[in-house]
Write a protein that holds these residues in place. Structure first.
Motif, PDB file in Angstrom:
ATOM      1  N   GLY A 164       1.328  -6.300  -9.262  1.00 20.71           N
ATOM      2  CA  GLY A 164       2.559  -6.268 -10.057  1.00 20.71           C
ATOM      3  C   GLY A 164       2.285  -5.709 -11.448  1.00 20.71           C
ATOM      4  N   GLY A 209       8.494  -6.440 -15.547  1.00 19.10           N
ATOM      5  CA  GLY A 209       8.736  -6.607 -14.120  1.00 19.10           C
ATOM      6  C   GLY A 209      10.077  -7.268 -13.852  1.00 19.10           C
ATOM      7  N   GLN A 210      10.779  -6.751 -12.860  1.00 13.52           N
ATOM      8  CA  GLN A 210      12.052  -7.340 -12.433  1.00 13.52           C
ATOM      9  C   GLN A 210      11.838  -8.736 -11.843  1.00 13.52           C
ATOM     10  OE1 GLN A 210      15.032  -6.362 -13.071  1.00 13.52           O
ATOM     11  NE2 GLN A 210      16.118  -7.839 -11.769  1.00 13.52           N
ATOM     12  N   LYS A 211      10.574  -9.043 -11.513  1.00 11.89           N
ATOM     13  CA  LYS A 211      10.265 -10.414 -11.043  1.00 11.89           C
ATOM     14  C   LYS A 211      10.763 -11.448 -12.041  1.00 11.89           C
ATOM     15  CE  LYS A 211       7.011 -13.698  -9.722  1.00 11.89           C
ATOM     16  NZ  LYS A 211       6.287 -14.019 -10.953  1.00 11.89           N
ATOM     17  N   ASP A 212      10.608 -11.153 -13.344  1.00 13.71           N
ATOM     18  CA  ASP A 212      11.126 -12.032 -14.395  1.00 13.71           C
ATOM     19  C   ASP A 212      12.465 -11.468 -14.861  1.00 13.71           C
ATOM     20  OD1 ASP A 212       8.634 -13.936 -15.238  1.00 13.71           O
ATOM     21  OD2 ASP A 212       7.928 -11.990 -14.569  1.00 13.71           O
ATOM     22  N   ILE A 214       9.888  -5.526  -8.068  1.00 13.24           N
ATOM     23  CA  ILE A 214       8.991  -6.644  -7.743  1.00 13.24           C
ATOM     24  C   ILE A 214       7.976  -6.187  -6.697  1.00 13.24           C
ATOM     25  CG2 ILE A 214       8.851  -8.990  -6.797  1.00 13.24           C
ATOM     26  CD1 ILE A 214      11.765  -9.409  -7.664  1.00 13.24           C
ATOM     27  N   ARG A 237       5.277  -7.253  -3.890  1.00 15.32           N
ATOM     28  CA  ARG A 237       5.134  -8.421  -3.016  1.00 15.32           C
ATOM     29  C   ARG A 237       3.879  -8.342  -2.162  1.00 15.32           C
ATOM     30  NH1 ARG A 237       9.714 -11.255  -2.980  1.00 15.32           N
ATOM     31  NH2 ARG A 237      11.474 -10.283  -4.043  1.00 15.32           N
ATOM     32  N   ALA A 255       6.302 -12.881  -3.700  1.00 14.49           N
ATOM     33  CA  ALA A 255       6.195 -12.085  -4.931  1.00 14.49           C
ATOM     34  C   ALA A 255       4.837 -12.347  -5.569  1.00 14.49           C
ATOM     35  CB  ALA A 255       7.316 -12.467  -5.891  1.00 14.49           C
ATOM     36  N   SER A 314       2.129 -13.088  -8.223  1.00 12.09           N
ATOM     37  CA  SER A 314       2.176 -13.849  -9.470  1.00 12.09           C
ATOM     38  C   SER A 314       0.767 -14.306  -9.803  1.00 12.09           C
ATOM     39  CB  SER A 314       3.076 -15.078  -9.299  1.00 12.09           C
ATOM     40  OG  SER A 314       2.861 -15.989 -10.373  1.00 12.09           O
ATOM     41  N   ASN A 357      11.023 -15.995  -0.770  1.00 13.31           N
ATOM     42  CA  ASN A 357      11.549 -14.662  -0.448  1.00 13.31           C
ATOM     43  C   ASN A 357      12.419 -14.703   0.803  1.00 13.31           C
ATOM     44  OD1 ASN A 357      11.743 -11.727  -0.561  1.00 13.31           O
ATOM     45  ND2 ASN A 357      10.456 -11.799   1.270  1.00 13.31           N
ATOM     46  N   ASP A 359      11.432 -16.198  -8.072  1.00 13.71           N
ATOM     47  CA  ASP A 359      11.678 -14.952  -7.344  1.00 13.71           C
ATOM     48  C   ASP A 359      13.164 -14.635  -7.468  1.00 13.71           C
ATOM     49  OD1 ASP A 359      11.323 -12.707  -5.774  1.00 13.71           O
ATOM     50  OD2 ASP A 359      10.528 -13.780  -4.032  1.00 13.71           O
ATOM     51  N   ARG A 417      16.503 -11.546  -6.244  1.00 13.48           N
ATOM     52  CA  ARG A 417      16.951 -10.357  -5.515  1.00 13.48           C
ATOM     53  C   ARG A 417      18.287  -9.927  -6.114  1.00 13.48           C
ATOM     54  NH1 ARG A 417      16.059  -9.263   0.200  1.00 13.48           N
ATOM     55  NH2 ARG A 417      14.279 -10.628  -0.144  1.00 13.48           N
TER      56      ARG A 417
END
Ligand code: AMP
Length: 282
Positions: A36, A148-151, A176, A178, A184, A186, A204, A275, A277
């Motif tokens: 990531g 990151g779009q993860k956060d 993100i 994976r 995801a 991390s 997920n 996570d 979406r």
């Protein structure tokens, strides 16, 4: 790649590039690199003449009962991976370089930070994030900064603060990354024992169940959230939050409209994982 510890050193590196008319990209991180982080560095490399990666485990964004002391740290490995991914400068300051004695200023982004991770981790979390990101923008003065779009909530908070404080930086949100089974990536995944690692895949899968509900035409939030929650429950996960909100300003939605954010946070084993979406109605 150069490793620098002080604001003066990183500024000197940036000034040299800027003097030649070059573009500077910044990737803020807390280290313990995985794919990531490396995807952000590669994206910055593709768009910048100088790539600065900051490595700073920011104490002010951790709550008193969080994992600051245990947070994984391996600067040597991170330096090698950052260099391979294309970083030019690793800015790894000690805490007192960022927060010298007498430090007294906090950047608080109201509203966006009251919900989701702001509610479950407490106000200090996004105050810590907003303050350190503002400082990094002042120190490095990048043309673009990569997150990151993860956060997802962090991206919105950072976009708002640069708008509100007129900081001339382009914020780039990267997809993100994976694991093959969908978890995801991390830095906190290292806390998962094998059973928890398996259980963590439910996050997920729950988001996928929500997205599938929307694809079937079930756009009412309670239906989408119900489909996602059923997957978590079946895996024995009681989330800190499971929310469906506007992807623009995090207001709650009764229905999935354009750019709805389905987001989850849960404690799995000894890790707190998040996570999300983006759900689109077609
Ligand atoms: P951290 O070191 O956890 O503060 O993360 C540094 C940056 O990497 C943040 O902008 C994160 O959103 C981003 N990031 C972390 N995990 C991922 C991932 N799985 N995919 C994409 N970006 C990520």
């Amino acid at each position: 790649m150069k490793i620098v510890r002080t604001r003066a050193e990183v500024r000197a590196e940036v000034a040299a590039t800027r003097g030649r008319g070059g573009l500077v990209g910044l990737v803020p991180t807390m280290g313990a690199f995985h794919e990531g982080h490396l995807s952000l560095i590669r994206q910055a490399r593709a768009e910048s003449d100088l790539v600065v990666v900051s490595l700073f485990v920011n104490p002010t964004q951790f709550g008193p009962n969080e994992d600051l002391a245990a947070y994984p740290r391996d600067e040597e490995r991170d330096a090698r991976l950052a260099e391979e991914a294309g970083a030019d400068v690793l800015f790894a300051p000690p805490v007192d370089e960022v927060y010298p004695a007498g430090f007294a200023t906090t950047v608080h982004v109201a509203g966006l930070t009251d919900v989701m991770c702001g509610a479950s981790r407490g106000a200090q979390h996004f105050d810590g994030v907003a303050t350190v990101v503002t400082k990094l923008f002042q120190i490095v003065a990048p043309d673009a900064a990569y997150f990151g779009q993860k956060d997802a909530q962090q991206v919105l908070v950072v976009r708002r603060l640069v708008r509100d404080l007129d900081i001339p930086v382009r914020i780039v949100a990267c997809p993100i990354v994976r694991e093959p089974d969908g978890l995801a990536m991390s830095s906190r995944n290292v806390y998962l024992d094998p059973a928890a690692r398996q259980q963590a895949t439910a996050l997920n899968r729950a988001l996928t169940a929500g997205a599938d509900a929307v694809a079937r035409g079930e756009t009412r939030s309670e239906d989408v959230l119900g489909a996602a929650r059923a997957v978590l429950t079946a895996s024995g996960i009681d989330p800190e939050y499971l929310d469906l909100r506007s992807g623009d300003d995090l207001r709650t939605l009764d229905r999935v409209e354009e750019s709805a954010l389905l987001a989850v946070a849960a404690r799995v084993g000894s890790a707190r994982l998040i996570d999300n979406r983006i759900l689109e109605v077609r």
